[in-house]
Write a protein that holds these residues in place. Structure first.
Motif, PDB file in Angstrom:
ATOM      1  N   UNK A  87       0.678  -1.253  -0.024  1.00 51.87           N
ATOM      2  CA  UNK A  87      -0.022  -0.012  -0.050  1.00 51.87           C
ATOM      3  C   UNK A  87       0.776   1.268   0.249  1.00 51.87           C
ATOM      4  N   UNK A  88       0.499   2.318  -0.888  1.00 51.97           N
ATOM      5  CA  UNK A  88       1.246   3.598  -0.950  1.00 51.97           C
ATOM      6  C   UNK A  88       0.430   4.414  -0.006  1.00 51.97           C
ATOM      7  N   UNK A  89       0.995   4.997   0.935  1.00 57.72           N
ATOM      8  CA  UNK A  89       0.264   6.035   1.712  1.00 57.72           C
ATOM      9  C   UNK A  89       0.856   7.456   1.109  1.00 57.72           C
ATOM     10  N   UNK A  90      -0.373   7.960   0.494  1.00 61.03           N
ATOM     11  CA  UNK A  90      -0.378   9.272  -0.302  1.00 61.03           C
ATOM     12  C   UNK A  90      -0.099  10.437   0.583  1.00 61.03           C
ATOM     13  N   UNK A  91      -0.602  10.591   1.733  1.00 68.30           N
ATOM     14  CA  UNK A  91      -0.297  11.359   3.009  1.00 68.30           C
ATOM     15  C   UNK A  91       1.215  11.392   3.116  1.00 68.30           C
ATOM     16  N   UNK A  92       1.887  10.359   3.232  1.00 72.10           N
ATOM     17  CA  UNK A  92       3.219  10.199   3.554  1.00 72.10           C
ATOM     18  C   UNK A  92       4.166  10.604   2.344  1.00 72.10           C
ATOM     19  N   UNK A  94       3.131  12.894   0.526  1.00 74.21           N
ATOM     20  CA  UNK A  94       2.901  14.510   0.414  1.00 74.21           C
ATOM     21  C   UNK A  94       4.186  14.860   1.539  1.00 74.21           C
ATOM     22  N   UNK A  95       4.263  14.135   2.637  1.00 75.79           N
ATOM     23  CA  UNK A  95       5.294  14.707   3.839  1.00 75.79           C
ATOM     24  C   UNK A  95       6.533  14.620   3.147  1.00 75.79           C
ATOM     25  N   UNK A  96       6.838  13.539   2.499  1.00 72.85           N
ATOM     26  CA  UNK A  96       8.231  13.128   2.036  1.00 72.85           C
ATOM     27  C   UNK A  96       8.650  14.198   1.214  1.00 72.85           C
ATOM     28  N   UNK A  97       7.842  14.560   0.166  1.00 70.86           N
ATOM     29  CA  UNK A  97       8.024  15.554  -0.727  1.00 70.86           C
ATOM     30  C   UNK A  97       8.161  17.009  -0.386  1.00 70.86           C
ATOM     31  N   UNK A  98       7.312  17.397   0.958  1.00 65.57           N
ATOM     32  CA  UNK A  98       7.434  18.521   1.371  1.00 65.57           C
ATOM     33  C   UNK A  98       8.972  18.493   2.007  1.00 65.57           C
ATOM     34  N   UNK A  99       9.202  17.488   2.652  1.00 64.21           N
ATOM     35  CA  UNK A  99      10.581  17.591   3.395  1.00 64.21           C
ATOM     36  C   UNK A  99      11.502  17.815   2.556  1.00 64.21           C
ATOM     37  N   UNK A 100      11.548  17.288   1.360  1.00 63.37           N
ATOM     38  CA  UNK A 100      12.600  17.520   0.324  1.00 63.37           C
ATOM     39  C   UNK A 100      12.624  18.630  -0.402  1.00 63.37           C
ATOM     40  N   UNK A 101      11.693  19.387  -0.400  1.00 67.24           N
ATOM     41  CA  UNK A 101      11.622  20.720  -0.994  1.00 67.24           C
ATOM     42  C   UNK A 101      12.527  21.569  -0.982  1.00 67.24           C
ATOM     43  N   UNK A 102      13.474  21.903   0.127  1.00 64.33           N
ATOM     44  CA  UNK A 102      14.508  22.794  -0.039  1.00 64.33           C
ATOM     45  C   UNK A 102      15.715  22.412  -1.068  1.00 64.33           C
TER      46      UNK A 102
END
Length: 259
Positions: A87-92, A94-102
């Motif tokens: 299962x791919x947790x979509x919320x997780x 989003x959290x991952x991508x937000x963390x990588x943003x800088x």
């Protein structure tokens, strides 16, 4: 840096290992100075950011990485291990991508890397799982490291038809581990070089204590050259990280590409 006219990025899997202080990094360096030394003093232009495999990154941490290394250093990012499950947790995600943003904002992340478990067998269901993950990270080239069973013509064609890159691994030559078959299914090639320690016979029991010798690196270079004409970019990561052997192999190999 180029090989046969194709941009090539050469570095290691991670840059902050416990036994690198005193073997690669001078003893006086602090942790926050490692990446600058890696890129600017040691001269490597690529590194796999590996810690996101174990924990979802925070923007605070990736911002610190983004401040170091300079413009010549580029990255691949290992995706969080939970993303590789059924299962791919979509919320997780989003959290991952937000963390990588800088780090994303620097424009120096070259690709995403999904390192699947050695029991992940080829099947329609598992291909669909790869594609769901690819779709969640479709903004950059997507690579999957996959077990031996995926390194066959049909499976490589399936990956090619879906713009999924297949990591080419160099490992000890035995029937339990993936073969070294250069390919570039998504018009880019990614090589992960683990070393050839003969003590590594089973996929689950990695032995990364190995230093490549020149004839082996020449053989690898020849293999990479077979896909330069169909690749927009090539990434080479030395994963034989024990005692910084991979870092020294990477520096030597980078010199070979300039000959």
């Amino acid at each position: 840096m180029f090989l046969d006219g194709t941009p090539i990025y050469i570095g290691t899997s991670g840059y902050k290992h416990d036994d690198w202080l005193g073997t690669l990094y001078p003893q006086y360096l602090k942790n926050e100075q490692f990446l600058d030394y890696y890129a600017n003093s040691f001269g490597l232009n690529f590194v796999e950011i590996t810690y996101p495999f174990y924990a979802v990154p925070t923007a605070e941490t990736t911002a610190r990485i983004a401040e170091n290394g300079g413009d010549r250093l580029h990255y691949s990012v290992r995706l969080f291990k939970d993303f590789l499950k059924e299962r791919l947790d979509r919320a997780k995600v989003r959290e991952f991508r937000e963390g990588m943003q800088p780090l994303m904002e620097t424009g120096r992340i070259k690709c995403w890397l999904a390192d699947f478990h050695h029991t992940f067998k080829p099947s329609k269901e598992n291909l669909d799982r790869i594609l769901r993950l690819r779709d969640s990270f479709s903004d950059l080239p997507f690579f999957a490291e996959l077990p031996r069973g995926w390194h066959r013509e049909k499976q490589i064609d399936d990956l090619r038809n879906n713009a999924v890159g297949l990591v080419v691994a160099d490992m000890p030559r035995n029937p339990n581990l993936p073969p070294f078959i250069p390919c570039a299914p998504n018009q880019r090639a990614y090589f992960r070089l683990y070393g050839r320690n003969k003590g590594w016979t089973l996929p689950a029991k990695k032995v990364l204590d190995y230093s490549y010798i020149k004839p082996e690196l020449e053989e690898i270079k020849e293999g990479i050259s077979t896909v330069t004409s169909v690749s927009k970019e090539i990434f080479v990561s030395f994963c034989n990280v024990v005692r910084a052997q991979g870092a020294y192999n990477a520096k030597y190999f980078a010199g070979m590409t300039e000959e």
